[in-house]
Design an enzyme around this catalytic site. Structure first.
Site, PDB file in Angstrom:
ATOM      1  CG  HIS A   1     -47.084  25.112 -18.653  1.00 37.63           C
ATOM      2  ND1 HIS A   1     -46.816  26.253 -19.516  1.00 37.63           N
ATOM      3  CD2 HIS A   1     -46.657  25.174 -17.456  1.00 37.63           C
ATOM      4  CE1 HIS A   1     -45.788  26.827 -18.896  1.00 37.63           C
ATOM      5  NE2 HIS A   1     -45.522  26.223 -17.676  1.00 37.63           N
TER       6      HIS A   1
ATOM      7  CG  ASP B 283     -43.135  23.895 -16.064  1.00 38.50           C
ATOM      8  OD1 ASP B 283     -42.982  25.114 -16.360  1.00 38.50           O
ATOM      9  OD2 ASP B 283     -44.063  23.287 -15.446  1.00 38.50           O
TER      10      ASP B 283
ATOM     11  CG  ASP C 291     -45.297  29.037 -15.399  1.00 40.91           C
ATOM     12  OD1 ASP C 291     -45.728  30.174 -14.650  1.00 40.91           O
ATOM     13  OD2 ASP C 291     -45.040  28.163 -14.836  1.00 40.91           O
TER      14      ASP C 291
ATOM     15  CG  HIS D  42     -41.041  29.338 -17.271  1.00 44.98           C
ATOM     16  ND1 HIS D  42     -41.577  29.083 -18.484  1.00 44.98           N
ATOM     17  CD2 HIS D  42     -41.715  28.482 -16.448  1.00 44.98           C
ATOM     18  CE1 HIS D  42     -42.588  27.983 -18.122  1.00 44.98           C
ATOM     19  NE2 HIS D  42     -42.719  27.673 -17.155  1.00 44.98           N
TER      20      HIS D  42
HETATM   21 ZN   LIG Z   1     -44.008  26.733 -16.249  1.00 44.06          ZN
END
Ligand SMILES: [Zn+2]
Length: 1014
Positions: free
Chosen positions: A261, A263, A373, A577
């Protein structure tokens, strides 16, 4: 017999950690190392390799925050290593307890091509599986000195979150840079022991547990701790039997998919994400080459586009692995965006830009939406996912709920229109699984659909710069494939998991409505300028497309496909996000504000070009209405010369002892000397919008210091402390040239000040508040309160292509947890016959309370709606929202959903005044039939395939059935309903007669029409 489980486990743990794992690499030989420090921004590898390198001593400091140090590593494979597996073992100062979020490195060959990354828990690079003695090794390591922002003592304000304020001293110390022999038997023994120890820790008492403990003791008895490599095979043979024992037939099945994951920006800037993605994918393609059945999934077209642009050699390896079915593009979106705040059109573009990229680059259309997420999920999403062609949805974030445990893991999620999407939440409650015994057992234990469904998903790998899946995780999966006492683990494409599970669960449970995250509620408010930039950019682009399409169809205008795509992609990236929610470091938000400004000026230029083509040469003032609803005598999406329009009657303004009265014949507003609205009377019904004896437009300041996650969270106790801002430093009133009456109020509070211009325009039912706040507070929450004389059982808050209702009571823990909720352009409080809306140009959060006055004979119920204007968290950006901030909101007196929808559109798509020769008609016009539904045009554009076809998107806004006619201003040869992302659907052409087609929409339906021009 005497038995001591603890003794065996303690022994196995210690030997594993202190003896076996360290013996995986033998006979290390230090590289000869030199380095070059680059404070500031990174440079391309080709340039870096050509730098001057100075001798560097391992064990010394390197890397000021955000800087890059390039290391050159040189060594020679000793003759006696011939035929052995040789690896580089590198520790540039890693903290093992923090798998991502810190320093990282990417290794390159001397020709500049990336090899693999090194990360805190992934520190090796295979040089040769069968080394040749005497071979020279030269590698370059791009070391990124990313500072730790979220430390083990978390959420303390730090200046390290922006290169402009960060410290300048080195923050890392290298520990080793060696060439070493990899001992495969020792590595295998380590994994055998680790898997068994972790399994035992989860197993109930019983023979299986006892047999494993005995096998572990037997293995450790034969392992010579001074000669681990020589005795590892013998130790492993003691474990063969317990590892070969098969899983129970009903064992839970875990569909593992390699994952990281990453970001797209968060505690690092976007430029660092570009490198994080390159590092992780370099490692993953290396791992894919060295394994057989491992598969890795990655979402976000944007991240693929970054690799393509910045590390083309890695991208070539990704493409190869995608073609081989080992590297799986997932999710079909441009980024893993927030889904609560983006407007409907932006959500559509997340899908259309994402799927177009995956189709173009790989010939693949991901079948599911992958959002592990992100902070809650809008109830409009099921329809949008289904109409964009997706079959499934994946997240796990709802497991972070503070209060309520979500009742399902595999279920149908139903949206506002009734669309359902097959959804799975992994019961492991993580998107960074290591396949630990604890996680695997948790999946089995927690999974709620076990009566019929056999399995769940595990995304396996370290995210955010941890490097993704490791060979150790792959080794664990191999051992857990069919092991007694454990769930069965297999690498699998999520598509296959969803297909199988769908077949198993013939009637899955259904969850209707939003997936509200009972946490991170302040993400609707933090970093106001980022949110404002998003809202403005979305509407400017929607407007630009409409004018460009109109000009292309009627005035030979060259539709700027590339520029609009690029501008949309930048807006979509910033809906990521941690950007749009306001939870990134200062650097990210500083850049976001600059990007939004650039988007604004470039989109304004596109609009100016298109409008110039539409209004022709001339000196007249032309009024253009970019909203899809008529206003001030101008139809939606059209323009008229000002001289054709009636002069508005100025609003009547009266000053009294008590304050000011503003009257435009539709509403009468009374504003006190304190600058508060004491009444707002609807002249038709005679109803006052303001609760008796109360004041509206009162600014309220709360202490706001959450227990954790400052930029993310507001905790419910914030309400316990409130100050009404009553001090007035100035108040005046005037009737402006445009006929509007305006009362200007100035206030001072704390270290801050603000000005509100409260205005009423001719013909309008909306009392506008244009507010500029010079905000210098810390850990405060600013709200504006509207106590309404409305007995609302629920509020209706706009979401994508419609609205959602939320009850105003707090009967259950589920409702009580929603003490701060989301809206788009409006929120409405309504009782039968009368309603009041609050509209805004850049607010996303609100709260609502019911007040009951039953002190007298009568019971009066009122509803207080408060808009969330500004916050001042100090982590991760210590200066969040400081300085001047603007916002406009409005009180719409006597409104239903249709009125609120229109008022929201008007506030966000302001009238334009341009100079030209003539007005123009709308390219498309909706003629609604009389009620009950309300059709709204959401988008008018040219088709993404650049065929020149017109695309018109229409939705029903009330949740009622609606019919109407769409009239097209240019000849149309064929019309079809297409998917949200403009794919052909089965079904005949729609009949078009005289340029009009009949529409019939279901409640909240979103319909996309493709019109071929004759
Ligand atoms: Zn995230």
């Amino acid at each position: 017999m005497h038995d001591d489980v603890t003794l065996t486990l303690g022994r196995a743990r210690r030997v594993l950690t202190e003896r076996i794992w360290p013996a995986v690499h033998s006979t290390p030989r230090p590289f000869e190392v030199s380095s070059h420090d680059l404070p500031g921004e990174p440079i391309p590898p080709a340039e870096a390799l050509a730098l001057d390198y100075r001798p560097y001593e391992v064990g010394t400091d390197w890397g000021a925050p955000w800087g890059t140090t390039w290391f050159r590593l040189r060594g020679t494979v000793p003759a006696e290593w011939s035929g052995r597996t040789v690896e580089a073992v590198i520790d540039i100062g890693f903290d093992k307890n923090m798998p991502g979020f810190q320093c990282e490195g990417l290794l390159y060959r001397p020709d500049g091509s990336p090899v693999k990354s090194v990360n805190p828990r992934n520190r090796t690079v295979t040089i040769a599986e069968q080394a040749a003695g005497g071979e020279n090794v030269e590698l370059y390591l791009e070391g990124a000195a990313n500072p730790v922002i979220l430390d083990s003592h978390p959420f303390l304000p730090t200046q390290e979150g922006d290169i402009r304020t960060s410290s300048t001293k080195p923050i890392y110390t290298t520990r080793r840079m060696d060439l070493a022999v990899f001992e495969p038997e020792v590595h295998a023994l380590a994994l055998d022991v680790e898997v068994l120890v972790e399994l035992v820790e989860e197993l109930p008492s019983g023979p299986r547990r006892m047999r494993i403990l005995q096998a572990l003791d037997d293995a450790l008895d034969v392992l010579d701790l001074q000669r681990i490599a020589d005795t590892a095979a013998q130790a492993r043979s003691e474990l063969t039997e317990v590892l070969a024992s098969k899983a129970e037939p009903s064992a839970h099945v875990i569909s593992a998919v390699g994952h990281a994951h990453i970001d797209s920006a968060w505690l690092w800037p976007i430029r660092e994400t570009i490198r994080k993605v390159a590092r992780t994918t370099a490692s993953i393609t290396d791992l894919i080459d060295r394994t057989d059945d491992f598969v890795y999934g990655m979402s976000s077209a944007q991240q693929y586009a970054w690799i393509k642009e910045h590390r083309p050699e890695v991208y070539a390896r990704v493409k190869e692995a995608v073609a081989a079915g080992r590297f799986l593009p997932l999710g079909g979106m441009w980024v893993e965006s927030d889904t609560v705040m983006p407007t409907g059109e932006a959500m559509v573009r997340q899908f259309s830009q994402g799927q177009r990229f995956f189709e173009r680059e790989f010939g693949i259309r991901p079948k599911g939406v992958w959002l592990p997420d992100s902070f809650g999920y809008s109830p409009a999403l099921p329809q949008l996912m289904r109409r964009a062609g997706f079959e499934w949805f994946f997240t796990q974030k709802i497991s972070w709920n503070q209060v309520n445990v979500f009742p399902h893991h595999t279920f149908l999620w139903e949206g506002i229109d009734g669309s359902r999407v097959f959804t799975h939440f992994p019961p492991m409650d993580t998107y960074n699984s290591q396949l630990s015994g604890e996680e695997v057992a948790k999946a089995t234990r927690q999974f709620r659909e076990s009566r019929r469904a056999t399995g769940s998903i595990a995304p396996v790998g370290w995210g955010d710069g941890g490097g993704g899946t490791t060979r150790e995780m792959v080794g664990k999966a191999e051992r857990l494939a069919d092991l007694e006492g454990s769930a069965k683990v297999r690498w699998e494409h999520p598509d296959d998991f969803y297909a199988r599970t769908r077949a198993e669960l013939s009637s899955p449970p259904v969850w209707a409505g939003e997936l509200y995250l009972e946490l991170h509620r302040a993400t609707l408010t933090s970093q106001h300028k980022t949110k404002q930039g998003n809202r403005r950019s979305e509407h400017l682009l929607i407007e630009a497309e409409a004018w460009c399409a109109t000009a292309a169809a009627t005035a030979g205008f060259d539709y700027p496909y590339d520029e609009l795509d690029e501008l949309w992609q930048r807006v979509l990236l910033h809906q990521f996000h941690d950007i749009l929610p306001g939870t990134s470091i200062a650097w990210v938000h500083r850049e976001a504000v600059a990007v939004y400004e650039e988007i604004r000026s470039r989109t304004e230029a596109v609009i100016a070009r298109a409008l110039a083509a539409l209004v022709g040469e001339g000196e007249q003032e032309i009024r253009a209405n970019p909203a899809p609803v008529a206003r001030g005598g101008v139809n939606g999406l059209s323009a008229r010369p000002a001289t054709d329009l009636p002069e508005p009657t100025p609003v009547h303004l009266q000053e009294t002892d008590a304050g000011y009265v503003l009257d435009n014949g539709f509403v009468t507003i009374t504003i006190s000397r304190e600058g508060h609205v004491t009444s707002a009377v609807d002249r038709i019904s005679g109803r006052d919008a303001i609760a008796p004896g109360r004041e509206a437009g009162v600014l309220q300041l709360h202490q706001d210091f959450p227990n954790k996650w400052d930029a993310w969270d507001v905790d419910s106790f914030y309400r316990n402390n409130v100050t009404d801002l009553r001090e007035v430093t100035g108040i005046s009133a005037t009737v402006r040239d445009d006929g509007a009456a305006a009362v200007t109020v100035s206030r001072a509070f704390g270290d801050s000040s603000l000005e509100q211009v409260i205005s009423l325009e001719p013909g309008s039912r909306t009392l506008r508040f244009a507010q500029t706040t010079d905000w210098h507070e810390a850990e405060k929450f600013l709200k504006v309160a509207f106590p309404l004389d409305v007995r609302a059982e629920h509020t209706a808050a706009e979401t994508q292509f419609g609205h959602q209702k939320r009850v105003t009571h707090t009967n259950t823990s589920w409702e009580a947890a929603k003490f701060e909720t989301s809206m788009h352009r409006y929120v409405l409080a309504e009782e039968p016959g009368f309603g009041v809306a609050l509209v805004n140009d850049s607010v996303y959060g609100y709260d609502v309370t019911r007040d009951v006055d039953d002190t007298g004979h009568d019971t009066r119920v009122s509803t207080t709606v408060r808009l969330s204007l500004l916050r001042a968290p100090r982590f991760p950006d210590p200066e969040t929202d400081q300085g001047p901030q603007t916002v406009t909101y409005g009180l719409v007196v006597g409104a239903d959903v249709a009125d609120a929808t229109r008022a929201g559109l008007e506030m966000n798509l302001a009238e334009r005044r341009v100079t030209g020769g003539h007005g123009f008609d709308p390219l498309v016009k909706l003629r609604p039939d009389s009620g009950p539904g309300e059709l709204v045009i959401s988008s008018v554009k040219l088709a993404d395939d650049r065929s020149g076809d017109l695309v018109v998107r229409v939705y029903e806004a009330l949740g009622a059935r609606a019919t109407g006619t769409l009239a097209v201003g240019v000849p149309v040869s064929a019309a079809r309903t297409v998917s949200l992302i403009e794919d052909d659907l089965d079904g005949a052409d729609l009949p078009v007669e005289d340029g009009t087609l009949e529409l019939a929409l279901e409640p909240f339906e979103v319909r996309t029409l493709r019109l071929a021009r004759a």
